[in-house]
Write a protein that holds these residues in place. Structure first.
Motif, PDB file in Angstrom:
ATOM      1  N   LEU A 171      34.651   1.978  66.062  1.00  0.00           N
ATOM      2  CA  LEU A 171      33.405   2.616  65.634  1.00  0.00           C
ATOM      3  C   LEU A 171      33.384   4.083  66.032  1.00  0.00           C
ATOM      4  N   LEU A 172      33.853   4.391  67.253  1.00  0.00           N
ATOM      5  CA  LEU A 172      33.885   5.785  67.698  1.00  0.00           C
ATOM      6  C   LEU A 172      34.829   6.625  66.841  1.00  0.00           C
ATOM      7  N   VAL A 173      35.991   6.065  66.497  1.00  0.00           N
ATOM      8  CA  VAL A 173      36.937   6.794  65.642  1.00  0.00           C
ATOM      9  C   VAL A 173      36.307   7.055  64.278  1.00  0.00           C
ATOM     10  N   ALA A 174      35.667   6.040  63.697  1.00  0.00           N
ATOM     11  CA  ALA A 174      35.059   6.190  62.376  1.00  0.00           C
ATOM     12  C   ALA A 174      33.934   7.222  62.400  1.00  0.00           C
ATOM     13  N   ILE A 175      33.063   7.132  63.415  1.00  0.00           N
ATOM     14  CA  ILE A 175      31.943   8.075  63.514  1.00  0.00           C
ATOM     15  C   ILE A 175      32.454   9.484  63.781  1.00  0.00           C
ATOM     16  N   GLY A 176      33.363   9.609  64.747  1.00  0.00           N
ATOM     17  CA  GLY A 176      33.875  10.927  65.104  1.00  0.00           C
ATOM     18  C   GLY A 176      34.663  11.586  63.975  1.00  0.00           C
ATOM     19  N   ALA A 177      35.522  10.805  63.320  1.00  0.00           N
ATOM     20  CA  ALA A 177      36.334  11.367  62.230  1.00  0.00           C
ATOM     21  C   ALA A 177      35.454  11.759  61.048  1.00  0.00           C
ATOM     22  N   GLY A 178      34.496  10.896  60.685  1.00  0.00           N
ATOM     23  CA  GLY A 178      33.610  11.222  59.565  1.00  0.00           C
ATOM     24  C   GLY A 178      32.759  12.444  59.853  1.00  0.00           C
ATOM     25  N   TRP A 179      32.218  12.521  61.069  1.00  0.00           N
ATOM     26  CA  TRP A 179      31.389  13.677  61.437  1.00  0.00           C
ATOM     27  C   TRP A 179      32.227  14.955  61.435  1.00  0.00           C
ATOM     28  N   THR A 180      33.438  14.892  61.981  1.00  0.00           N
ATOM     29  CA  THR A 180      34.321  16.061  62.010  1.00  0.00           C
ATOM     30  C   THR A 180      34.666  16.533  60.609  1.00  0.00           C
ATOM     31  N   LEU A 181      35.014  15.604  59.746  1.00  0.00           N
ATOM     32  CA  LEU A 181      35.350  15.969  58.364  1.00  0.00           C
ATOM     33  C   LEU A 181      34.142  16.577  57.649  1.00  0.00           C
ATOM     34  N   GLY A 182      32.964  16.034  57.918  1.00  0.00           N
ATOM     35  CA  GLY A 182      31.761  16.614  57.322  1.00  0.00           C
ATOM     36  C   GLY A 182      31.513  18.027  57.803  1.00  0.00           C
ATOM     37  N   ARG A 183      31.753  18.297  59.110  1.00  0.00           N
ATOM     38  CA  ARG A 183      31.563  19.642  59.672  1.00  0.00           C
ATOM     39  C   ARG A 183      32.571  20.634  59.112  1.00  0.00           C
ATOM     40  N   LEU A 184      33.733  20.129  58.687  1.00  0.00           N
ATOM     41  CA  LEU A 184      34.781  21.020  58.162  1.00  0.00           C
ATOM     42  C   LEU A 184      34.508  21.451  56.724  1.00  0.00           C
ATOM     43  N   GLY A 185      33.464  20.912  56.123  1.00  0.00           N
ATOM     44  CA  GLY A 185      33.128  21.289  54.743  1.00  0.00           C
ATOM     45  C   GLY A 185      34.170  20.859  53.730  1.00  0.00           C
ATOM     46  N   VAL A 186      34.666  19.640  53.881  1.00  0.00           N
ATOM     47  CA  VAL A 186      35.776  19.190  53.041  1.00  0.00           C
ATOM     48  C   VAL A 186      35.348  18.837  51.624  1.00  0.00           C
ATOM     49  N   GLN A 187      34.037  18.933  51.312  1.00  0.00           N
ATOM     50  CA  GLN A 187      33.612  18.591  49.949  1.00  0.00           C
ATOM     51  C   GLN A 187      34.248  19.486  48.896  1.00  0.00           C
ATOM     52  N   ARG A 188      34.718  20.652  49.329  1.00  0.00           N
ATOM     53  CA  ARG A 188      35.390  21.546  48.374  1.00  0.00           C
ATOM     54  C   ARG A 188      36.730  20.991  47.922  1.00  0.00           C
ATOM     55  N   TRP A 189      37.238  19.988  48.646  1.00  0.00           N
ATOM     56  CA  TRP A 189      38.514  19.383  48.293  1.00  0.00           C
ATOM     57  C   TRP A 189      38.344  18.013  47.627  1.00  0.00           C
ATOM     58  N   VAL A 190      37.124  17.700  47.212  1.00  0.00           N
ATOM     59  CA  VAL A 190      36.879  16.481  46.439  1.00  0.00           C
ATOM     60  C   VAL A 190      37.030  16.813  44.964  1.00  0.00           C
ATOM     61  N   GLU A 191      37.655  15.915  44.210  1.00  0.00           N
ATOM     62  CA  GLU A 191      37.839  16.162  42.779  1.00  0.00           C
ATOM     63  C   GLU A 191      36.476  16.381  42.106  1.00  0.00           C
ATOM     64  N   PRO A 192      36.341  17.410  41.246  1.00  0.00           N
ATOM     65  CA  PRO A 192      35.034  17.783  40.678  1.00  0.00           C
ATOM     66  C   PRO A 192      34.323  16.659  39.935  1.00  0.00           C
ATOM     67  N   PHE A 193      35.069  15.777  39.274  1.00  0.00           N
ATOM     68  CA  PHE A 193      34.410  14.744  38.467  1.00  0.00           C
ATOM     69  C   PHE A 193      33.556  13.811  39.318  1.00  0.00           C
ATOM     70  N   VAL A 194      33.857  13.715  40.618  1.00  0.00           N
ATOM     71  CA  VAL A 194      33.081  12.835  41.497  1.00  0.00           C
ATOM     72  C   VAL A 194      31.632  13.297  41.561  1.00  0.00           C
ATOM     73  N   PHE A 195      31.420  14.625  41.662  1.00  0.00           N
ATOM     74  CA  PHE A 195      30.062  15.162  41.764  1.00  0.00           C
ATOM     75  C   PHE A 195      29.340  15.134  40.421  1.00  0.00           C
ATOM     76  N   GLU A 196      30.085  14.983  39.339  1.00  0.00           N
ATOM     77  CA  GLU A 196      29.461  14.929  38.014  1.00  0.00           C
ATOM     78  C   GLU A 196      28.974  13.528  37.662  1.00  0.00           C
ATOM     79  N   THR A 197      29.359  12.545  38.470  1.00  0.00           N
ATOM     80  CA  THR A 197      28.943  11.165  38.222  1.00  0.00           C
ATOM     81  C   THR A 197      27.493  10.988  38.649  1.00  0.00           C
ATOM     82  N   ARG A 198      26.707  10.355  37.823  1.00  0.00           N
ATOM     83  CA  ARG A 198      25.309  10.106  38.135  1.00  0.00           C
ATOM     84  C   ARG A 198      25.020   8.624  38.003  1.00  0.00           C
ATOM     85  N   LEU A 199      24.150   8.140  38.888  1.00  0.00           N
ATOM     86  CA  LEU A 199      23.742   6.747  38.840  1.00  0.00           C
ATOM     87  C   LEU A 199      22.377   6.663  38.177  1.00  0.00           C
ATOM     88  N   GLY A 200      22.273   5.793  37.216  1.00  0.00           N
ATOM     89  CA  GLY A 200      20.991   5.605  36.554  1.00  0.00           C
ATOM     90  C   GLY A 200      20.368   4.287  36.929  1.00  0.00           C
TER      91      GLY A 200
END
Length: 349
Positions: A171-200
């Protein structure tokens, strides 16, 4: 005829069937060791002190033991997990901020059904529902890492203390790694089509309204599905464990990854990251290496690196993550696992 149709309609009779099945499971588990002792030592006349006999005994005994453990663990946890779905998890995490969201995602990852084949749709669905990238990655790490098979097998082989430490560390590895990746601003390295998906529309809970008989059927079918998927890795893992148990020199592994080698945990994680297996397949190897003198922290780091960074999941995630994020993801998780290994070696010495 489905399993649901074969089950007695009466709740009382259905309960008796489950009690009978549990009694048969316990009996088989208790008789496993004595049965192989009689077959190999008494009936076949093999020498218990012989290395080949030890290898054969280890393989036969562990194959039956781990298959029984997997059957019981998967069935019970699947029935419990039928009350929680990916859809409900996504709804609970939608809009959560990092920090608390990472903690919630790690906890939900433990109790939510998830496998490597659903990594991409889960990632897209979570991001489309407004779950931050770091929180989503925490879920993707926690779900395979702190799974019922790993925890159940660790408990049965090494006791509750090691199992509890593994859960806490995972749990600590999952929380720490996810929080660290979020702080690094890695969303710029997510494929663009992911953000274009919408849930209806509203989230539909696919497990709502299931009857007890249907939940039992889900558990039985999940046992069959998982065993069909993992049996080659299970046999390979048990086979390697049996060979190490019977033939490897006592000081071979302790020389390169034992307590006297400061780089032992790094060696274990370096081997585990590219190695593909699962908790069921890797556990016999962990057990055999433990018998050869490897520290528990080193072994748990090795196991975590194999389970958390499985090759199929990384290949699938490449569809939604650019190489920079995939490499960063692996590096951050591997760093956390390595730290856990060294910490456990300090705690457990």
């Amino acid at each position: 005829m489905s399993i649901t149709e074969r089950l007695p309609a009466s709740p009382r009779r259905r309960g008796l069937v489950l009690v009978g099945a549990a009694a048969a499971w316990i009996t088989a588990y208790q008789l496993n060791g004595p049965l192989w002792d009689r077959l190999l030592y008494d009936a076949a006349g093999l020498d218990p002190a012989d290395r080949l006999t030890g290898t054969i005994h280890f393989f036969c005994y562990d194959t039956v033991k781990i298959t029984l453990l997997l059957t019981g663990i998967i069935f019970v946890v699947t029935v419990l997990r039928s009350y929680m779905s990916i859809e409900r998890t996504r709804a609970l995490l939608g809009g959560r901020r990092e920090g608390l969201g990472n903690v919630m995602a790690a906890g939900l990852g433990v109790i939510t059904p998830f496998c490597s084949c659903s990594a991409v749709p889960a990632f897209i669905g979570f991001v489309a529902a407004g779950v931050p990238i770091g929180v989503t990655l925490t879920f993707l790490i926690a779900s395979p890492l702190v799974n019922e098979i790993a925890v159940g097998l660790l408990f049965s082989m090494f006791g509750w203390r090691i199992a509890a430490l593994y859960v806490a560390a995972g749990l600590l590895v999952a929380i720490g790694a996810g929080w660290t990746l979020g702080r690094l601003g890695v969303q710029r390295w997510v494929e663009p089509f992911v953000f274009e998906t919408r849930l209806g529309g509203r989230v539909i809970d696919s497990t709502a309204g299931l009857t007890p008989a249907q939940r039992i059927q889900m558990g039985t079918e999940e046992v069959a599905t998982i065993l069909r998927k993992i049996w080659p890795y299970l046999l390979v893992g048990i086979g390697l464990g049996a060979v190490i148990h019977g033939w490897a020199p006592e000081d071979f592994f302790t020389t390169y990854a034992g307590p006297g080698n400061a780089f032992g945990v790094l060696v274990a994680v370096g081997i585990g990251v590219p190695l593909y297996s699962n908790a069921a397949g890797i556990m016999p190897l962990v057990q055999a290496l433990h018998e050869k003198g490897l520290p528990m922290g080193t072994l748990l780091a090795f196991m975590m690196s194999v389970v958390a960074l499985s090759l199929p999941e990384m290949i699938l995630l490449r569809r939604v993550l650019r190489p920079q994020l995939l490499a960063t993801f692996i590096a951050v998780v591997a760093t956390g696992v390595t730290a856990v290994g060294y910490l456990f070696n300090l705690i457990l010495t």
